[in-house]
Design a protein around this motif. Structure first.
Motif, PDB file in Angstrom:
ATOM      1  N   LEU A   4       4.132   4.197 -10.474  1.00 59.34           N
ATOM      2  CA  LEU A   4       4.083   4.823 -11.792  1.00 59.34           C
ATOM      3  C   LEU A   4       4.309   6.333 -11.702  1.00 59.34           C
ATOM      4  O   LEU A   4       4.964   6.920 -12.574  1.00 59.34           O
ATOM      5  CB  LEU A   4       2.739   4.530 -12.456  1.00 59.34           C
ATOM      6  CG  LEU A   4       2.547   3.096 -12.968  1.00 59.34           C
ATOM      7  CD1 LEU A   4       1.136   2.919 -13.511  1.00 59.34           C
ATOM      8  CD2 LEU A   4       3.563   2.770 -14.049  1.00 59.34           C
ATOM      9  N   SER A   5       3.795   6.969 -10.662  1.00 56.82           N
ATOM     10  CA  SER A   5       4.008   8.412 -10.501  1.00 56.82           C
ATOM     11  C   SER A   5       5.484   8.721 -10.248  1.00 56.82           C
ATOM     12  O   SER A   5       6.026   9.693 -10.784  1.00 56.82           O
ATOM     13  CB  SER A   5       3.154   8.940  -9.347  1.00 56.82           C
ATOM     14  OG  SER A   5       1.780   8.755  -9.603  1.00 56.82           O
ATOM     15  N   ILE A   6       6.147   7.878  -9.465  1.00 59.80           N
ATOM     16  CA  ILE A   6       7.582   8.067  -9.242  1.00 59.80           C
ATOM     17  C   ILE A   6       8.357   7.854 -10.543  1.00 59.80           C
ATOM     18  O   ILE A   6       9.298   8.606 -10.850  1.00 59.80           O
ATOM     19  CB  ILE A   6       8.068   7.111  -8.137  1.00 59.80           C
ATOM     20  CG1 ILE A   6       7.445   7.496  -6.793  1.00 59.80           C
ATOM     21  CG2 ILE A   6       9.580   7.137  -8.030  1.00 59.80           C
ATOM     22  CD1 ILE A   6       7.761   6.524  -5.672  1.00 59.80           C
ATOM     23  N   ALA A   7       7.942   6.866 -11.343  1.00 57.70           N
ATOM     24  CA  ALA A   7       8.601   6.635 -12.635  1.00 57.70           C
ATOM     25  C   ALA A   7       8.394   7.819 -13.577  1.00 57.70           C
ATOM     26  O   ALA A   7       9.319   8.228 -14.290  1.00 57.70           O
ATOM     27  CB  ALA A   7       8.064   5.352 -13.264  1.00 57.70           C
ATOM     28  N   VAL A   8       7.186   8.392 -13.577  1.00 55.01           N
ATOM     29  CA  VAL A   8       6.918   9.578 -14.405  1.00 55.01           C
ATOM     30  C   VAL A   8       7.816  10.739 -13.974  1.00 55.01           C
ATOM     31  O   VAL A   8       8.381  11.458 -14.813  1.00 55.01           O
ATOM     32  CB  VAL A   8       5.433   9.956 -14.304  1.00 55.01           C
ATOM     33  CG1 VAL A   8       5.173  11.338 -14.896  1.00 55.01           C
ATOM     34  CG2 VAL A   8       4.572   8.921 -15.037  1.00 55.01           C
ATOM     35  N   ALA A   9       7.972  10.919 -12.662  1.00 50.56           N
ATOM     36  CA  ALA A   9       8.830  11.999 -12.165  1.00 50.56           C
ATOM     37  C   ALA A   9      10.289  11.787 -12.567  1.00 50.56           C
ATOM     38  O   ALA A   9      10.983  12.742 -12.957  1.00 50.56           O
ATOM     39  CB  ALA A   9       8.703  12.093 -10.642  1.00 50.56           C
TER      40      ALA A   9
END
Length: 248
Positions: free
Chosen positions: A49-54
Motif C-alpha cells: 500500500l505504501s508503494i501504491a501511495v508513492a
C-alpha cells in the motif's frame, strides 16, 4: 506410591491449564504490540500500500508539474511567474520525499520514511486550516449590502419590476456561491481524511520496517555471540603442586 501419584494428577492438570492460559495471554499481548501489517480488511500489506501511495503521488506531481510549466511558458506577468516557480520548487521537494520513501521501503531503511511522514503531516495541517477557513466563511462570512439608486423616466411599475428582477438574480447568485462553498469545504475534509489514512499506512510501514530491522539485528547478534563462543580457545588450568613439595 501409586495412590499419591493419582492424587497429584488433578493438580498437575490444573497447573498445565494455567500455564496454557498464561501462554495464550502472552502471545496475545505480543501480537497486540506488533505493528499492523495488513490493511483494507487484511487484503493488502502495508508495504504494498505504501508503494501504491508513492506511485499515485508521483502521477499527481507529474500532472501538477505539467500544469505549472504550461502556465510558466504562456503567462507573462510577474505574479504568475513567481507563483509557478514556487509551485515547481514545492513539487520538487515532494518528489524528493517520495523518492526517499521508495528507497526506504526497497532498502528496508525505516529512517528514510520520516521526510514523507513530515510532508504528509504538513499537508494534513494545511487542509485542516483550509477547511476551518471555509467553515468560518460559510457561517460567519461577510455580506455585501448594495444600495441602488435608479433615475429613469420610466413609470414606477416598470422600475419596481426591474429592481425585483435584480434582487432575485442576486439571491440566486448568493445561493449558488454558498453551495459552491459547501462543496469546497466537503472536498477539503475528504482530502484531509484521505491524507490521514495514507499517513497511517506509511506510519505502519515505518513501524513494520523498524520491527524487521530490530529482529534482524537481534538474530545477527545472537549468531555472532554463538559463533564467538564456539571459536573461543579452551582455557588451560595449570597443574597443582602436591602438598609435600615434590616435583610433578
Amino acid at each position: 506410591m501409586t495412590d499419591h501419584l493419582l492424587q497429584r494428577l488433578p493438580l498437575l492438570e490444573d497447573r498445565k491449564q494455567h500455564l496454557a492460559r498464561f501462554y495464550e495471554r502472552v502471545c496475545m499481548s505480543v501480537e497486540q504490540q506488533r505493528p499492523k501489517e495488513q490493511r483494507c480488511f487484511r487484503f493488502f500489506h502495508v508495504k504494498s500500500l505504501s508503494i501504491a501511495v508513492a506511485v499515485v503521488e508521483i502521477a499527481l506531481i507529474l500532472w501538477q508539474a505539467l500544469v505549472s510549466l504550461s502556465i510558466l511558458s504562456s503567462s507573462s506577468t510577474t505574479h504568475s511567474l513567481v507563483s509557478s516557480c514556487i509551485h515547481l520548487v514545492v513539487l520538487l521537494l515532494s518528489l524528493t520525499a517520495i523518492t526517499l520513501l521508495l528507497s526506504g521501503i526497497l532498502c528496508q531503511t525505516p529512517m528514510l520514511l520520516i521526510p514523507h511522514l513530515l510532508m504528509q503531516g504538513l499537508i494534513i495541517v494545511t487542509l485542516f486550516g483550509l477547511a476551518l477557513f471555509s467553515l468560518y466563511t460559510l457561517f460567519c462570512g461577510t455580506s455585501v449590502s448594495l444600495r441602488v439608486i435608479i433615475q429613469s423616466i420610466e413609470t414606477p411599475a416598470v422600475l419596481w419590476r426591474d429592481t425585483t428582477r435584480s434582487t432575485v438574480a442576486m439571491e440566486v447568485i448568493s445561493k449558488a456561491l454558498i453551495g459552491l462553498l459547501v462543496i469546497v469545504t466537503l472536498c477539503y475534509i475528504l482530502l484531509m481524511m484521505i491524507n490521514i489514512w495514507t499517513f497511517h499506512i506509511v506510519l505502519d510501514c515505518y513501524r513494520w520496517l523498524s520491527t524487521q530491522l530490530e529482529e534482524k539485528n537481534a538474530a545477527l547478534s545472537s549468531c555472532l555471540s554463538s559463533a564467538s563462543s564456539h571459536l573461543q580457545p579452551p582455557t588451560l588450568v595449570p597443574p597443582k603442586c602436591p602438598e609435600d613439595g615434590t616435583d610433578l
